[in-house]
Design a protein around this motif. Structure first.
Motif, PDB file in Angstrom:
ATOM      1  N   ALA A   1       0.839  -1.204   0.000  1.00  0.00           N
ATOM      2  CA  ALA A   1       0.000   0.000   0.000  1.00  0.00           C
ATOM      3  C   ALA A   1       0.874   1.255   0.000  1.00  0.00           C
ATOM      4  N   VAL A   2       0.506   2.209  -0.873  1.00  0.00           N
ATOM      5  CA  VAL A   2       1.230   3.483  -0.952  1.00  0.00           C
ATOM      6  C   VAL A   2       0.234   4.636  -0.964  1.00  0.00           C
ATOM      7  N   TYR A   3       0.717   5.827  -0.643  1.00  0.00           N
ATOM      8  CA  TYR A   3      -0.117   7.017  -0.679  1.00  0.00           C
ATOM      9  C   TYR A   3       0.662   8.159  -1.308  1.00  0.00           C
ATOM     10  N   ILE A   4      -0.024   9.231  -1.648  1.00  0.00           N
ATOM     11  CA  ILE A   4       0.585  10.364  -2.349  1.00  0.00           C
ATOM     12  C   ILE A   4       0.538  11.609  -1.480  1.00  0.00           C
ATOM     13  N   GLU A   5       1.642  12.361  -1.477  1.00  0.00           N
ATOM     14  CA  GLU A   5       1.695  13.647  -0.788  1.00  0.00           C
ATOM     15  C   GLU A   5       2.354  14.685  -1.684  1.00  0.00           C
ATOM     16  N   LYS A   6       2.083  15.941  -1.398  1.00  0.00           N
ATOM     17  CA  LYS A   6       2.789  17.037  -2.037  1.00  0.00           C
ATOM     18  C   LYS A   6       4.267  16.944  -1.683  1.00  0.00           C
ATOM     19  N   TYR A   7       5.127  17.078  -2.678  1.00  0.00           N
ATOM     20  CA  TYR A   7       6.574  17.031  -2.432  1.00  0.00           C
ATOM     21  C   TYR A   7       7.084  18.444  -2.186  1.00  0.00           C
ATOM     22  N   LEU A   8       7.611  18.661  -0.992  1.00  0.00           N
ATOM     23  CA  LEU A   8       8.174  19.959  -0.640  1.00  0.00           C
ATOM     24  C   LEU A   8       9.632  19.995  -1.083  1.00  0.00           C
ATOM     25  N   GLU A   9      10.016  21.047  -1.779  1.00  0.00           N
ATOM     26  CA  GLU A   9      11.304  21.037  -2.474  1.00  0.00           C
ATOM     27  C   GLU A   9      12.498  21.401  -1.596  1.00  0.00           C
ATOM     28  N   LYS A  10      12.327  22.286  -0.610  1.00  0.00           N
ATOM     29  CA  LYS A  10      13.460  22.666   0.253  1.00  0.00           C
ATOM     30  C   LYS A  10      13.026  22.737   1.721  1.00  0.00           C
ATOM     31  N   PRO A  11      12.453  21.662   2.238  1.00  0.00           N
ATOM     32  CA  PRO A  11      11.992  21.708   3.626  1.00  0.00           C
ATOM     33  C   PRO A  11      13.095  21.373   4.619  1.00  0.00           C
ATOM     34  N   ARG A  12      12.852  21.704   5.863  1.00  0.00           N
ATOM     35  CA  ARG A  12      13.661  21.207   6.970  1.00  0.00           C
ATOM     36  C   ARG A  12      12.872  20.095   7.648  1.00  0.00           C
ATOM     37  N   HIS A  13      13.604  19.228   8.344  1.00  0.00           N
ATOM     38  CA  HIS A  13      12.972  18.146   9.104  1.00  0.00           C
ATOM     39  C   HIS A  13      12.989  18.561  10.571  1.00  0.00           C
TER      40      HIS A  13
END
Length: 447
Positions: free
Chosen positions: A196-208
């Motif tokens: 099972a997989v899901y989709i999210e918006k990919y943030l290009e320059k985030p911090r963790h």
């Protein structure tokens, strides 16, 4: 309080928990594989039980053997550390069935947060900000294209049961989506037995950014501030610090308050970490770890609170020792994970360490089970120690870290110490100007 705690782990975290137990006057039992018979925590524990050969499935993941060790030694609680069985709901349930306390949350809470899709639903319900994306598993290409178009490219496909970067693929355009979905699903099935997989918006320059939380199991929760874990390689943390150089006091209080309230509302018990991507002033929930984190010492450094003591206290029914207003943040702390790896290729480097010398001085802490003459076995995670440095501010902390890294000696094997000596002199790191992609780009340029 417990009379005897069995520590179901190895290496530096087993030694860390053992020390906390000794300070609390609690008897200790450690389990170990045949490969770890000479480990430091085995030498220092009150009792030890060999539970099998080196492969983890035959020893540290063998629930039957660990429960048997509890019954043989009379242990009334188990501390799982991190990794291995620390987030295994079945293990927590089995211990409860044998009237042995699992020092951690309930099996139900582990299950909820262990399923990435259900964790996201729960976080949203509790008022935690989440990354835009699918509400559940994505099962076909048509649905995937619709969701991706709604949230906008790029998007990231993630394994529902995943972690550590496996089952995770980025699609920059619609043309990339089909192969990304198929590849992520295949990897997820192979790695986790669940495709099972899901989709999210990919943030290009985030911090963790992650927030350390604690619940007492009776509707009260607190937070111990945040940690910045943005320096990563292949989604694995390398360097962690607290507080984050990217946040101000207002943002810290806001996200901390949201997390503490969520933990209270959930009725959660024990330590947990709520992890976010942070970009342009916004937090986006990615997962919750229902255990102690590798990087917990930086939080201990800036709060002065022993988080393992707190875990044991809560699990024994004693509740939290502090209220939110009691938790103060003092100075800055950085942790470097010292691994038995090539500092550039990150290839594991097991072997004998003829000389091992740790740095000292004000504000320096080293968590490690290594000693001179110790042989690093090839069967487990390559982490051999953690260097934690604390200063009155980030500048002082960085200066102490530079000095401590120069003093640290590990002979006989390759380690990641040279990488940290490079990083501590880098202008971007000195300025706190980095994101989750920074380290991989830096390493690619160095190659």
């Amino acid at each position: 309080m417990f009379q005897k705690i069995l520590i179901a782990n190895r290496g530096e975290i087993a030694l860390r928990v053992l020390r906390a137990c000794k300070e609390l006057g609690i008897q200790t039992v450690v389990v170990h594989s045949t490969a770890d018979a000479d480990a430091m925590h085995v030498r220092l524990a009150d009792e030890s039980v060999c539970i099998g050969p080196p492969p983890s499935r035959d020893s540290y993941l063998n629930i039957h053997q660990i429960v048997a060790a509890c019954e043989i030694t009379g242990a009334d609680a188990v501390h799982p550390g991190y990794g291995f069985l620390s987030e295994n709901a079945k293990f927590a349930d089995i211990l409860a069935a044998h009237n042995i306390t699992f020092i951690g949350p309930s099996g139900d809470h582990i299950r909820i947060m262990g399923d990435k899709i259900e964790a996201k639903r729960t976080a949203k319900r509790l008022g935690i900000p989440v990354v835009p994306g699918s509400d559940g598993a994505v099962t076909d290409q048509k649905e995937a294209r619709r969701i991706a178009a709604e949230i906008g490219y790029p998007v990231i496909i993630k394994a529902s049961a995943g972690g550590g970067g496996r089952g995770m693929k980025v699609a920059l355009t619609e043309a990339d989506l089909e192969i990304a979905l198929q590849t992520a699903s295949t990897e997820a099935g192979a790695a986790f037995g669940d495709d099972a997989v899901y989709i999210e918006k990919y943030l290009e320059k985030p911090r963790h950014i992650e927030v350390q939380v604690f619940g007492d199991g009776f509707g009260r929760g607190v937070h111990f501030g945040e940690r910045d874990c943005s320096l990563q390689r292949r989604h694995q943390k390398v360097w962690e610090e607290a507080p984050s150089p990217a946040l101000n006091a207002e943002e810290r209080a806001r996200i901390g308050g949201i997390c503490a309230k969520a933990i209270a509302d959930l009725g959660y018990s024990g330590a947990g970490t709520i992890e976010f991507l942070y970009e342009n002033g916004e937090f986006y929930f990615i997962e919750m770890n229902t255990r102690l984190q590798v990087e917990h010492p930086v939080t201990e450094a800036i709060t002065g609170i022993d988080l393992v003591h707190e875990q044991i206290r809560v699990a024994s029914g004693g509740g939290l020792s502090v209220k939110q207003e009691d938790i103060k943040f003092n100075g800055h702390a950085i942790e470097c994970r010292i691994n038995a790896e090539d500092p550039r290729t990150f290839t594991p480097s097991p072997g004998t360490i003829p000389h091992f010398h740790t740095p000292g001085g004000l504000g320096i802490r080293v968590d490690s089970g290594v000693y001179s003459g110790y042989k690093i076995p090839p069967y487990y995670d390559s982490l051999i120690g953690k260097l934690i440095v604390h200063g009155r501010n980030r500048v002082e902390c960085m200066m102490r870290l530079r000095r401590a890294l120069d003093e640290f000696v590990v002979d006989g094997i390759k380690t990641t110490l040279p990488l940290f000596r490079d990083l501590v002199g880098n202008a971007d790191i000195a300025n706190g100007d980095y994101d989750i992609h920074w380290l991989e780009k830096y390493l690619a340029k160095e190659d």
